[in-house]
Design a protein around this motif. Structure first.
Motif, PDB file in Angstrom:
ATOM      1  N   ASN A 267     -16.770  -3.631   8.394  1.00 38.33           N
ATOM      2  CA  ASN A 267     -17.535  -4.826   8.748  1.00 38.33           C
ATOM      3  C   ASN A 267     -16.855  -5.638   9.840  1.00 38.33           C
ATOM      4  O   ASN A 267     -15.636  -5.608   9.987  1.00 38.33           O
ATOM      5  CB  ASN A 267     -17.741  -5.720   7.519  1.00 38.33           C
ATOM      6  CG  ASN A 267     -18.831  -5.190   6.626  1.00 38.33           C
ATOM      7  OD1 ASN A 267     -19.950  -4.981   7.057  1.00 38.33           O
ATOM      8  ND2 ASN A 267     -18.499  -4.956   5.369  1.00 38.33           N
ATOM      9  N   PHE A 268     -17.667  -6.386  10.571  1.00 39.51           N
ATOM     10  CA  PHE A 268     -17.172  -7.381  11.521  1.00 39.51           C
ATOM     11  C   PHE A 268     -17.274  -8.716  10.802  1.00 39.51           C
ATOM     12  O   PHE A 268     -18.368  -9.142  10.430  1.00 39.51           O
ATOM     13  CB  PHE A 268     -18.016  -7.392  12.801  1.00 39.51           C
ATOM     14  CG  PHE A 268     -17.408  -8.188  13.917  1.00 39.51           C
ATOM     15  CD1 PHE A 268     -16.701  -7.551  14.927  1.00 39.51           C
ATOM     16  CD2 PHE A 268     -17.521  -9.576  13.965  1.00 39.51           C
ATOM     17  CE1 PHE A 268     -16.123  -8.273  15.969  1.00 39.51           C
ATOM     18  CE2 PHE A 268     -16.947 -10.307  14.994  1.00 39.51           C
ATOM     19  CZ  PHE A 268     -16.252  -9.653  16.003  1.00 39.51           C
ATOM     20  N   VAL A 269     -16.123  -9.346  10.573  1.00 41.66           N
ATOM     21  CA  VAL A 269     -16.072 -10.559   9.762  1.00 41.66           C
ATOM     22  C   VAL A 269     -15.589 -11.714  10.628  1.00 41.66           C
ATOM     23  O   VAL A 269     -14.536 -11.626  11.260  1.00 41.66           O
ATOM     24  CB  VAL A 269     -15.108 -10.383   8.563  1.00 41.66           C
ATOM     25  CG1 VAL A 269     -15.156 -11.590   7.647  1.00 41.66           C
ATOM     26  CG2 VAL A 269     -15.415  -9.096   7.811  1.00 41.66           C
ATOM     27  N   VAL A 270     -16.364 -12.789  10.652  1.00 41.98           N
ATOM     28  CA  VAL A 270     -15.986 -13.988  11.388  1.00 41.98           C
ATOM     29  C   VAL A 270     -15.510 -15.009  10.360  1.00 41.98           C
ATOM     30  O   VAL A 270     -16.234 -15.333   9.413  1.00 41.98           O
ATOM     31  CB  VAL A 270     -17.166 -14.561  12.197  1.00 41.98           C
ATOM     32  CG1 VAL A 270     -16.746 -15.818  12.952  1.00 41.98           C
ATOM     33  CG2 VAL A 270     -17.719 -13.502  13.161  1.00 41.98           C
ATOM     34  N   VAL A 271     -14.281 -15.503  10.556  1.00 41.41           N
ATOM     35  CA  VAL A 271     -13.676 -16.409   9.591  1.00 41.41           C
ATOM     36  C   VAL A 271     -13.316 -17.723  10.273  1.00 41.41           C
ATOM     37  O   VAL A 271     -12.642 -17.736  11.305  1.00 41.41           O
ATOM     38  CB  VAL A 271     -12.398 -15.783   8.979  1.00 41.41           C
ATOM     39  CG1 VAL A 271     -11.797 -16.695   7.929  1.00 41.41           C
ATOM     40  CG2 VAL A 271     -12.690 -14.406   8.410  1.00 41.41           C
ATOM     41  N   THR A 272     -13.781 -18.828   9.691  1.00 40.33           N
ATOM     42  CA  THR A 272     -13.379 -20.160  10.130  1.00 40.33           C
ATOM     43  C   THR A 272     -12.615 -20.796   8.974  1.00 40.33           C
ATOM     44  O   THR A 272     -12.465 -20.191   7.905  1.00 40.33           O
ATOM     45  CB  THR A 272     -14.594 -21.036  10.507  1.00 40.33           C
ATOM     46  OG1 THR A 272     -15.369 -21.298   9.326  1.00 40.33           O
ATOM     47  CG2 THR A 272     -15.466 -20.367  11.559  1.00 40.33           C
ATOM     48  N   GLU A 273     -12.185 -22.036   9.164  1.00 41.50           N
ATOM     49  CA  GLU A 273     -11.459 -22.718   8.096  1.00 41.50           C
ATOM     50  C   GLU A 273     -12.305 -22.889   6.841  1.00 41.50           C
ATOM     51  O   GLU A 273     -11.767 -22.952   5.741  1.00 41.50           O
ATOM     52  CB  GLU A 273     -10.970 -24.096   8.567  1.00 41.50           C
ATOM     53  CG  GLU A 273      -9.744 -24.054   9.440  1.00 41.50           C
ATOM     54  CD  GLU A 273     -10.036 -23.887  10.936  1.00 41.50           C
ATOM     55  OE1 GLU A 273      -9.085 -23.951  11.723  1.00 41.50           O
ATOM     56  OE2 GLU A 273     -11.208 -23.667  11.309  1.00 41.50           O
ATOM     57  N   ASP A 274     -13.632 -22.947   6.978  1.00 40.59           N
ATOM     58  CA  ASP A 274     -14.458 -23.202   5.802  1.00 40.59           C
ATOM     59  C   ASP A 274     -15.635 -22.243   5.630  1.00 40.59           C
ATOM     60  O   ASP A 274     -16.524 -22.505   4.825  1.00 40.59           O
ATOM     61  CB  ASP A 274     -14.970 -24.652   5.806  1.00 40.59           C
ATOM     62  CG  ASP A 274     -15.657 -25.023   7.097  1.00 40.59           C
ATOM     63  OD1 ASP A 274     -15.529 -26.183   7.499  1.00 40.59           O
ATOM     64  OD2 ASP A 274     -16.311 -24.164   7.709  1.00 40.59           O
ATOM     65  N   HIS A 275     -15.638 -21.128   6.374  1.00 39.92           N
ATOM     66  CA  HIS A 275     -16.778 -20.218   6.267  1.00 39.92           C
ATOM     67  C   HIS A 275     -16.357 -18.777   6.582  1.00 39.92           C
ATOM     68  O   HIS A 275     -15.512 -18.553   7.443  1.00 39.92           O
ATOM     69  CB  HIS A 275     -17.879 -20.656   7.241  1.00 39.92           C
ATOM     70  CG  HIS A 275     -19.161 -19.914   7.079  1.00 39.92           C
ATOM     71  ND1 HIS A 275     -20.004 -20.103   6.022  1.00 39.92           N
ATOM     72  CD2 HIS A 275     -19.730 -18.960   7.850  1.00 39.92           C
ATOM     73  CE1 HIS A 275     -21.041 -19.308   6.151  1.00 39.92           C
ATOM     74  NE2 HIS A 275     -20.907 -18.595   7.257  1.00 39.92           N
ATOM     75  N   VAL A 276     -16.990 -17.838   5.888  1.00 36.72           N
ATOM     76  CA  VAL A 276     -16.807 -16.418   6.148  1.00 36.72           C
ATOM     77  C   VAL A 276     -18.189 -15.825   6.381  1.00 36.72           C
ATOM     78  O   VAL A 276     -19.101 -16.036   5.584  1.00 36.72           O
ATOM     79  CB  VAL A 276     -16.139 -15.697   4.953  1.00 36.72           C
ATOM     80  CG1 VAL A 276     -16.074 -14.192   5.194  1.00 36.72           C
ATOM     81  CG2 VAL A 276     -14.756 -16.258   4.694  1.00 36.72           C
ATOM     82  N   ARG A 277     -18.348 -15.102   7.503  1.00 33.32           N
ATOM     83  CA  ARG A 277     -19.639 -14.489   7.819  1.00 33.32           C
ATOM     84  C   ARG A 277     -19.426 -13.011   8.089  1.00 33.32           C
ATOM     85  O   ARG A 277     -18.610 -12.627   8.928  1.00 33.32           O
ATOM     86  CB  ARG A 277     -20.265 -15.160   9.038  1.00 33.32           C
ATOM     87  CG  ARG A 277     -21.610 -14.553   9.435  1.00 33.32           C
ATOM     88  CD  ARG A 277     -22.318 -15.377  10.502  1.00 33.32           C
ATOM     89  NE  ARG A 277     -21.528 -15.584  11.694  1.00 33.32           N
ATOM     90  CZ  ARG A 277     -21.581 -14.817  12.792  1.00 33.32           C
ATOM     91  NH1 ARG A 277     -22.382 -13.773  12.830  1.00 33.32           N
ATOM     92  NH2 ARG A 277     -20.828 -15.088  13.824  1.00 33.32           N
ATOM     93  N   PHE A 278     -20.165 -12.189   7.381  1.00 36.83           N
ATOM     94  CA  PHE A 278     -20.163 -10.756   7.598  1.00 36.83           C
ATOM     95  C   PHE A 278     -21.330 -10.456   8.522  1.00 36.83           C
ATOM     96  O   PHE A 278     -22.497 -10.605   8.142  1.00 36.83           O
ATOM     97  CB  PHE A 278     -20.306  -9.990   6.271  1.00 36.83           C
ATOM     98  CG  PHE A 278     -19.062 -10.094   5.437  1.00 36.83           C
ATOM     99  CD1 PHE A 278     -18.092  -9.112   5.476  1.00 36.83           C
ATOM    100  CD2 PHE A 278     -18.847 -11.199   4.615  1.00 36.83           C
ATOM    101  CE1 PHE A 278     -16.947  -9.207   4.720  1.00 36.83           C
ATOM    102  CE2 PHE A 278     -17.710 -11.299   3.847  1.00 36.83           C
ATOM    103  CZ  PHE A 278     -16.747 -10.305   3.903  1.00 36.83           C
TER     104      PHE A 278
END
Length: 119
Positions: A102-113
């Motif tokens: 998967n390509f996972v985008v991670v911020t301080e308060d969110h995870v998006r696959f």
């Protein structure tokens, strides 16, 4: 699980992952100056999940439809090592089984696959 930690993500993250028992390839320590293209190919061909905060990898995956074994893109306001480690700890604690492929985008308060050509 195996992680290839991009040079811009830093040696502190790579060291921490190693201390957690993961197999790690640190670009900073082992391949400084390597081109992004070569790193994505290495990660794919050798079964590494790439950890980066370089948006160029998103371009390669989405526009060029490059194959990958998994990409974790850290999109953080705070780029300090401690912040990177904190979000990775939460990601690994809560989503480790979803990382491969998967390509996972991670911020301080969110995870998006995100859906990618590999999905």
């Amino acid at each position: 699980m195996r992680f290839l930690v991009d040079e811009c993500t830093g040696p502190g993250v790579a060291m921490w992952l190693g201390q957690q028992g993961y197999e790690v390839f640190s670009v900073y320590d082992q391949a400084q100056g390597a081109m992004d293209d070569a790193l994505l190919l290495k990660a794919f061909s050798e079964g590494w999940i790439l950890i980066t905060n370089d948006k160029d990898f998103g371009e390669m995956v989405y526009r060029e439809r490059r194959r990958h074994q998994g990409v974790i893109f850290l999109r953080l306001a705070n780029e300090r090592t401690a912040s990177k480690i904190a979000v990775l700890q939460a990601l690994l604690d809560n989503h480790v089984e979803r990382l491969p492929g998967n390509f996972v985008v991670v911020t301080e308060d969110h995870v998006r696959f995100a859906n990618t050509p590999n999905s």
